[in-house]
Structure formats: structure tokens, C-alpha cells
Design a protein around this motif. Structure first.
Motif, PDB file in Angstrom:
ATOM      1  N   GLY A  41      -6.414   7.283  12.204  1.00 26.81           N
ATOM      2  CA  GLY A  41      -5.026   7.507  12.606  1.00 26.81           C
ATOM      3  C   GLY A  41      -4.056   6.750  11.723  1.00 26.81           C
ATOM      4  N   SER A  42      -4.450   5.540  11.310  1.00 22.37           N
ATOM      5  CA  SER A  42      -3.592   4.756  10.420  1.00 22.37           C
ATOM      6  C   SER A  42      -3.457   5.431   9.058  1.00 22.37           C
ATOM      7  CB  SER A  42      -4.175   3.347  10.238  1.00 22.37           C
ATOM      8  OG  SER A  42      -4.237   2.665  11.469  1.00 22.37           O
ATOM      9  N   LEU A  43      -4.539   6.039   8.578  1.00 24.09           N
ATOM     10  CA  LEU A  43      -4.495   6.741   7.296  1.00 24.09           C
ATOM     11  C   LEU A  43      -3.556   7.958   7.383  1.00 24.09           C
ATOM     12  CD1 LEU A  43      -5.449   7.216   4.413  1.00 24.09           C
ATOM     13  CD2 LEU A  43      -7.452   8.402   5.347  1.00 24.09           C
ATOM     14  N   ILE A  44      -3.655   8.697   8.470  1.00 23.71           N
ATOM     15  CA  ILE A  44      -2.779   9.859   8.646  1.00 23.71           C
ATOM     16  C   ILE A  44      -1.324   9.418   8.773  1.00 23.71           C
ATOM     17  CG2 ILE A  44      -2.196  11.747  10.224  1.00 23.71           C
ATOM     18  CD1 ILE A  44      -5.215  12.017  10.757  1.00 23.71           C
ATOM     19  N   PHE A  45      -1.104   8.285   9.461  1.00 24.30           N
ATOM     20  CA  PHE A  45       0.262   7.780   9.596  1.00 24.30           C
ATOM     21  C   PHE A  45       0.810   7.336   8.237  1.00 24.30           C
ATOM     22  CE2 PHE A  45       3.447   4.488  10.396  1.00 24.30           C
ATOM     23  CZ  PHE A  45       4.301   5.180  11.262  1.00 24.30           C
ATOM     24  N   ALA A  46      -0.037   6.744   7.385  1.00 23.90           N
ATOM     25  CA  ALA A  46       0.406   6.355   6.036  1.00 23.90           C
ATOM     26  C   ALA A  46       0.836   7.586   5.250  1.00 23.90           C
ATOM     27  CB  ALA A  46      -0.714   5.614   5.308  1.00 23.90           C
ATOM     28  N   GLN A  47       0.070   8.676   5.392  1.00 25.74           N
ATOM     29  CA  GLN A  47       0.428   9.908   4.707  1.00 25.74           C
ATOM     30  C   GLN A  47       1.749  10.460   5.252  1.00 25.74           C
ATOM     31  OE1 GLN A  47      -2.568  12.903   3.247  1.00 25.74           O
ATOM     32  NE2 GLN A  47      -1.756  14.093   4.947  1.00 25.74           N
ATOM     33  N   PHE A  48       1.912  10.413   6.572  1.00 20.74           N
ATOM     34  CA  PHE A  48       3.164  10.869   7.167  1.00 20.74           C
ATOM     35  C   PHE A  48       4.344  10.017   6.700  1.00 20.74           C
ATOM     36  CE2 PHE A  48       6.203   9.700  10.506  1.00 20.74           C
ATOM     37  CZ  PHE A  48       6.929  10.879  10.561  1.00 20.74           C
ATOM     38  N   SER A  49       4.144   8.702   6.598  1.00 19.94           N
ATOM     39  CA  SER A  49       5.229   7.822   6.149  1.00 19.94           C
ATOM     40  C   SER A  49       5.657   8.191   4.735  1.00 19.94           C
ATOM     41  CB  SER A  49       4.770   6.356   6.187  1.00 19.94           C
ATOM     42  OG  SER A  49       4.420   5.982   7.497  1.00 19.94           O
ATOM     43  N   GLY A  50       4.689   8.443   3.846  1.00 22.54           N
ATOM     44  CA  GLY A  50       5.015   8.880   2.501  1.00 22.54           C
ATOM     45  C   GLY A  50       5.741  10.209   2.509  1.00 22.54           C
ATOM     46  N   PHE A  51       5.292  11.124   3.359  1.00 17.73           N
ATOM     47  CA  PHE A  51       5.951  12.431   3.501  1.00 17.73           C
ATOM     48  C   PHE A  51       7.417  12.257   3.877  1.00 17.73           C
ATOM     49  CE2 PHE A  51       7.384  15.620   6.582  1.00 17.73           C
ATOM     50  CZ  PHE A  51       7.263  16.804   5.845  1.00 17.73           C
ATOM     51  N   LEU A  52       7.693  11.412   4.866  1.00 18.52           N
ATOM     52  CA  LEU A  52       9.066  11.223   5.333  1.00 18.52           C
ATOM     53  C   LEU A  52       9.942  10.628   4.236  1.00 18.52           C
ATOM     54  CD1 LEU A  52      10.959  11.478   7.753  1.00 18.52           C
ATOM     55  CD2 LEU A  52      10.266   9.182   8.460  1.00 18.52           C
ATOM     56  N   VAL A  53       9.411   9.645   3.508  1.00 17.57           N
ATOM     57  CA  VAL A  53      10.178   9.043   2.406  1.00 17.57           C
ATOM     58  C   VAL A  53      10.459  10.085   1.329  1.00 17.57           C
ATOM     59  CG1 VAL A  53      10.132   7.301   0.574  1.00 17.57           C
ATOM     60  CG2 VAL A  53       9.311   6.719   2.859  1.00 17.57           C
ATOM     61  N   GLY A  54       9.448  10.897   1.003  1.00 18.68           N
ATOM     62  CA  GLY A  54       9.636  11.937  -0.001  1.00 18.68           C
ATOM     63  C   GLY A  54      10.687  12.951   0.404  1.00 18.68           C
ATOM     64  N   VAL A  55      10.675  13.336   1.662  1.00 22.36           N
ATOM     65  CA  VAL A  55      11.665  14.292   2.170  1.00 22.36           C
ATOM     66  C   VAL A  55      13.071  13.721   2.066  1.00 22.36           C
ATOM     67  CG1 VAL A  55      12.512  15.387   4.284  1.00 22.36           C
ATOM     68  CG2 VAL A  55      10.093  15.547   3.692  1.00 22.36           C
ATOM     69  N   LEU A  56      13.232  12.477   2.491  1.00 18.28           N
ATOM     70  CA  LEU A  56      14.569  11.888   2.540  1.00 18.28           C
ATOM     71  C   LEU A  56      15.102  11.515   1.157  1.00 18.28           C
ATOM     72  CD1 LEU A  56      14.192   9.645   5.729  1.00 18.28           C
ATOM     73  CD2 LEU A  56      15.267  11.896   5.537  1.00 18.28           C
ATOM     74  N   LEU A  57      14.207  11.198   0.216  1.00 13.72           N
ATOM     75  CA  LEU A  57      14.657  10.831  -1.128  1.00 13.72           C
ATOM     76  C   LEU A  57      14.858  12.027  -2.046  1.00 13.72           C
ATOM     77  CD1 LEU A  57      12.663   7.605  -2.121  1.00 13.72           C
ATOM     78  CD2 LEU A  57      15.056   7.800  -1.452  1.00 13.72           C
ATOM     79  N   SER A  58      14.345  13.187  -1.663  1.00 14.52           N
ATOM     80  CA  SER A  58      14.397  14.340  -2.564  1.00 14.52           C
ATOM     81  C   SER A  58      15.813  14.746  -2.967  1.00 14.52           C
ATOM     82  CB  SER A  58      13.649  15.530  -1.954  1.00 14.52           C
ATOM     83  OG  SER A  58      14.214  15.911  -0.722  1.00 14.52           O
ATOM     84  N   PRO A  59      16.842  14.710  -2.085  1.00 12.44           N
ATOM     85  CA  PRO A  59      18.189  15.069  -2.554  1.00 12.44           C
ATOM     86  C   PRO A  59      18.696  14.130  -3.645  1.00 12.44           C
ATOM     87  CG  PRO A  59      18.100  15.133  -0.160  1.00 12.44           C
ATOM     88  CD  PRO A  59      16.838  14.479  -0.626  1.00 12.44           C
ATOM     89  N   TRP A  60      18.463  12.828  -3.487  1.00 11.91           N
ATOM     90  CA  TRP A  60      18.925  11.863  -4.490  1.00 11.91           C
ATOM     91  C   TRP A  60      18.195  12.070  -5.818  1.00 11.91           C
ATOM     92  CZ3 TRP A  60      16.155   7.874  -6.939  1.00 11.91           C
ATOM     93  CH2 TRP A  60      16.941   7.038  -7.738  1.00 11.91           C
ATOM     94  N   LEU A  61      16.872  12.263  -5.768  1.00 10.12           N
ATOM     95  CA  LEU A  61      16.118  12.484  -6.997  1.00 10.12           C
ATOM     96  C   LEU A  61      16.531  13.783  -7.681  1.00 10.12           C
ATOM     97  CD1 LEU A  61      12.576  11.349  -5.783  1.00 10.12           C
ATOM     98  CD2 LEU A  61      13.988  10.230  -7.504  1.00 10.12           C
ATOM     99  N   ALA A  62      16.806  14.810  -6.883  1.00  5.53           N
ATOM    100  CA  ALA A  62      17.235  16.092  -7.464  1.00  5.53           C
ATOM    101  C   ALA A  62      18.583  15.954  -8.153  1.00  5.53           C
ATOM    102  CB  ALA A  62      17.294  17.159  -6.374  1.00  5.53           C
ATOM    103  N   ARG A  63      19.497  15.211  -7.536  1.00  3.05           N
ATOM    104  CA  ARG A  63      20.814  15.007  -8.166  1.00  3.05           C
ATOM    105  C   ARG A  63      20.696  14.155  -9.423  1.00  3.05           C
ATOM    106  NH1 ARG A  63      22.460  14.453  -2.716  1.00  3.05           N
ATOM    107  NH2 ARG A  63      22.300  12.178  -2.895  1.00  3.05           N
ATOM    108  N   SER A  64      19.802  13.192  -9.409  1.00  4.22           N
ATOM    109  CA  SER A  64      19.679  12.260 -10.535  1.00  4.22           C
ATOM    110  C   SER A  64      18.920  12.848 -11.719  1.00  4.22           C
ATOM    111  CB  SER A  64      18.980  10.974 -10.077  1.00  4.22           C
ATOM    112  OG  SER A  64      19.706  10.342  -9.032  1.00  4.22           O
ATOM    113  N   PHE A  65      17.867  13.605 -11.443  1.00  2.00           N
ATOM    114  CA  PHE A  65      16.991  14.067 -12.516  1.00  2.00           C
ATOM    115  C   PHE A  65      16.869  15.590 -12.612  1.00  2.00           C
ATOM    116  CE2 PHE A  65      15.434   9.937 -10.960  1.00  2.00           C
ATOM    117  CZ  PHE A  65      15.597   9.182 -12.111  1.00  2.00           C
ATOM    118  N   GLY A  66      17.427  16.307 -11.651  1.00  2.00           N
ATOM    119  CA  GLY A  66      17.297  17.760 -11.650  1.00  2.00           C
ATOM    120  C   GLY A  66      16.128  18.201 -10.791  1.00  2.00           C
TER     121      GLY A  66
END
Length: 408
Positions: A41-66
Motif C-alpha cells: 500500500g505504501s508503494l502504491i501511495f508513493a506512485q499516487f503521490s508522484g502522479f499528483l505532483v506530475g498533474v499539478l506541475l504540468s501547467p507550469w512545465l508546459a508554459r516554461s518548456f512547451g
């Protein structure tokens, strides 16, 4: 546009595979490392945490790098993470690898959804539904692939298979040309905001006026965030606990009960083939409201069902009823708040991810304390809130259209 849709569909098939591979291999993975399900469960939660960070950072990365560079980066990260999974590093390192994989496919899902919603203005619902169909095919295919590989003793190969698809997808995005949409993927367009200015210049005065005030958009966005939180949480709760409910309520074996999830996902995949076209024809708000109502009615009937055949029919109907809600609601939100596609898509997918992590925990606790019947009523309660929100959003949509008509 066809090329964009096919490459986007390949990408969604890839993230469908990546979403479920750890869960599909979890028993044998834990046996190999000598770990328990709490560690899993901890491993799946680590994957989910990375997923959430990736989702939330994607607009900033898209604006910065395309968008194209950001997509390639996310796919490379996912490819590398799956290769590292296959090498079976020390257990503690798997948390880092899982977070990296989640970050990668979270970014891919958000960026492609944004590109499709903002780039395809005609038939947007059908386009998003096609992506969801391929996501569902990937999520259905991986457990079957993993099962065969486990039987053969080659279960580690499940991870390189995903890496192979990721590599093919990277090449497709790097070599693909999408005509006018190449400007959307070009990082220079993000640096000088010329795309935003050109898009605004093409809007009619009525469209500009329809965007509303920032305060109004914030209230509307809050409603959509809660809607996605509850919807994805309900969907994931069903996917995780349907077999347990069928075993307790109907006395089925584990193998028989597992068919309930298969029926649910097959119905979801089938419904997505038609959901987009229906929504494009009759309206996104109507589709979201009626689908939410259908899910509510069916889940309110579910606790009362005692026959096995009727229960399987109901679950199939529920899969059909819920099949298009996620993708069409994303399109609906973008149409209600034009010009905010990047941030809106990211926030709504992120809200869904949080709901998909938290509501199953609540339902699992309910299963321990009150059993299948009370848990089924809890699911019905979730969908009642979903139906209420869908009705409110449709009412706001109708009111907005009337204001537009009156001002024109």
C-alpha cells in the motif's frame, strides 16, 4: 487532427498500462521482497503521490518548456522508471521509482487532455472519449498480460513492455507533425504568450463576455473540483470493492466475484465508444447531469439486489452509465471556463486522483465496520452528491447560455 488523436490514444493506452502494472504484480512483487500488504500500500501511495505532483506541475512545465518537450520528458521519466522496476532494486528504492513513474504518467495524462480539449474545437467530446477508450483497453490488458507472465515465471518482463510502448510513443511525439497545432506544442509560443493573444483575438465579443469574472470562475471551478473528487473516488471504490461486496452479498467464489469488475470495466470501455458522440450531439451539460442521475439510481438499487444475474446486469448498466462522465465533464468544464484549459484540466484530474485515493479508504473502513450493505449505501450517498452537483452545473450552464443570448 487524426494523427494527433492516434498518438494521443497510444499515449493513453500506455498510461492505462502503467496505472495498473504495480497492482497487477503486487502479490508476486511482495513475495519476492518478503514484504506485506502494508508495504505494498505504501508503494502504491508513493506512485499516487508522484502522479499528483506530475498533474499539478504540468501547467507550469508546459508554459516554461512547451507541451511537446514536457511530454517527451514525462515519457522518458516513465520509460526509465519501468526499466528500473524490472531490475528489482532494493525495496526502499522502489518508492522513489514508483513516485517517478507516477509523476511521468500523471504529466502525460494532463498534458494530452489539455492539448485535445484546447486544440480540437469540433467533436471534443468524441475525441476525449476515444482517449478514455484506449486508457481502458490498457488498464484491462495489463492484468491479463501480467497473469500470463506470472504463470510463465517471467513477470519482470511486464515492466519492459511498458518501457517499449513509452519509447514508441516518444518517437511518435518527436516525429509527429500536427499542422496548425504545432504552434500549440512549440515552446516559443508559451514564452511570449502569442498563442494566448491570437486565441483571444479570434473570440467574438459574446465569447469574451461569456468568460465571466474571475470570482465566478473560482466558484464554478470549486464545484467541478468537488464533482471530480467524488466521481473518481466512487469509480475507484467500485473497482476495488465490487468483488468483496459480491462475495459477502451473493456468496460467490473469488473467481466468480472478480468477474464483476471485468463486467464493469468492459461496460465502461464500450460506453466510451459512444459517449463522446452523444455528448457532442445533445450537449455536455445534459450528458453529465443525466449520467450522474443514472449512476445514482442504479447505485441506490444496488443494495436491494439479491440475485446474481440481476446484480451482474446492474453492474453492467452502471458501467455504461458512468462511462463518459470523466472525459465529458473535463470538456464541459473547459467550455464553461474558456481560456483556462491548462490549469483547469490539471486541477480537475488532480482532484480526481485525490478522491480516488481517499474515498476507497473510507469505503474500506465501512466494509470492515458495517459490511457490504452499508458500504453499498455509502456509495449511493456519494452518487447522490454527484447527481446534485451535476444538476447545479447544468443549471449554471443553462443560465449562462441565456445571458449570452440576451446580451447578443
Amino acid at each position: 487532427m487524426k494523427r494527433l488523436l492516434w498518438i494521443g490514444s497510444l499515449s493513453y493506452f500506455l498510461i492505462g498500462l502503467a496505472h495498473v502494472v504495480v497492482g497487477s504484480l503486487l502479490p508476486v512483487l511482495l513475495e519476492h521482497y518478503g514484504r506485506n500488504y502494508t508495504d505494498g500500500g505504501s508503494l502504491i501511495f508513493a506512485q499516487f503521490s508522484g502522479f499528483l505532483v506530475g498533474v499539478l506541475l504540468s501547467p507550469w512545465l508546459a508554459r516554461s518548456f512547451g507541451k511537446r518537450r514536457s511530454l517527451v520528458f514525462a515519457l522518458l521519466l516513465l520509460c526509465a522508471a519501468e526499466v528500473l522496476y524490472s531490475l528489482l532494486p532494493p525495496w526502499d528504492w522502489l518508492y522513489v521509482v514508483g513516485a517517478a513513474a507516477g509523476f511521468g504518467f500523471g504529466m502525460v495524462e494532463t498534458l494530452i487532455g489539455t492539448i485535445i480539449i484546447s486544440g480540437i474545437t469540433q467533436g471534443t467530446g468524441a475525441a476525449m472519449s476515444r482517449l478514455e477508450v484506449f486508457f481502458g483497453i490498457g488498464a484491462l490488458a495489463m492484468p491479463a498480460i501480467a497473469s500470463q507472465l506470472i504463470t510463465l515465471g517471467w513477470w519482470r518482463l511486464a515492466f519492459p513492455i511498458i518501457s517499449m510502448f513509452a519509447a514508441v510513443t516518444i518517437i511518435a511525439w518527436l516525429r509527429g507533425s500536427f499542422g496548425p497545432l504545432d504552434a500549440v506544442l512549440d515552446p516559443q509560443e508559451h514564452r511570449d504568450n502569442s498563442l494566448k493573444h491570437s486565441t483571444n483575438s479570434l473570440k467574438s465579443p459574446t465569447e469574451k463576455a461569456s468568460e465571466g469574472s474571475p470570482i465566478g470562475n473560482r466558484k464554478l471551478l470549486t464545484l467541478f473540483i468537488v464533482f471530480f473528487f467524488i466521481y473518481v473516488g466512487t469509480e475507484m471504490s467500485l473497482a476495488n470493492f465490487l468483488p468483496s461486496m459480491f462475495i459477502e452479498r451473493l456468496g460467490l467464489t473469488q473467481a466468480e466475484a472478480a468477474l464483476s469488475v471485468t463486467c464493469f470495466w468492459l461496460a465502461m470501455a464500450t460506453g466510451r465508444l459512444f459517449a463522446g458522440s452523444i455528448a457532442d450531439r445533445y450537449g455536455y451539460g445534459v450528458f453529465v447531469a443525466l449520467s450522474s442521475l443514472a449512476a445514482t439510481v442504479l447505485l441506490c438499487v444496488f443494495p436491494l439486489i439479491k440475485g446474481t444475474t440481476v446484480a451482474f446486469v446492474l453492474i453492467t448498466l452502471l458501467g455504461l452509465g458512468m462511462s463518459g462522465i470523466f472525459s465529458i465533464a473535463l470538456v464541459f468544464a473547459s467550455k464553461m471556463m474558456p481560456g483556462t484549459e491548462e490549469s483547469t484540466t490539471s486541477l480537475l484530474i488532480g482532484a480526481g486522483g485525490v478522491g480516488g485515493a481517499l474515498l476507497p479508504l473510507w469505503l474500506g473502513n465501512s466494509m470492515d465496520r458495517g459490511g457490504a450493505v452499508s458500504s453499498a449505501w455509502l456509495l449511493a450517498g456519494f452518487t447522490c452528491i454527484l447527481c446534485l452537483l451535476g444538476g447545479i452545473l447544468y443549471f449554471l450552464y443553462v443560465r449562462k447560455k441565456r445571458l449570452q443570448t440576451a446580451s447578443s
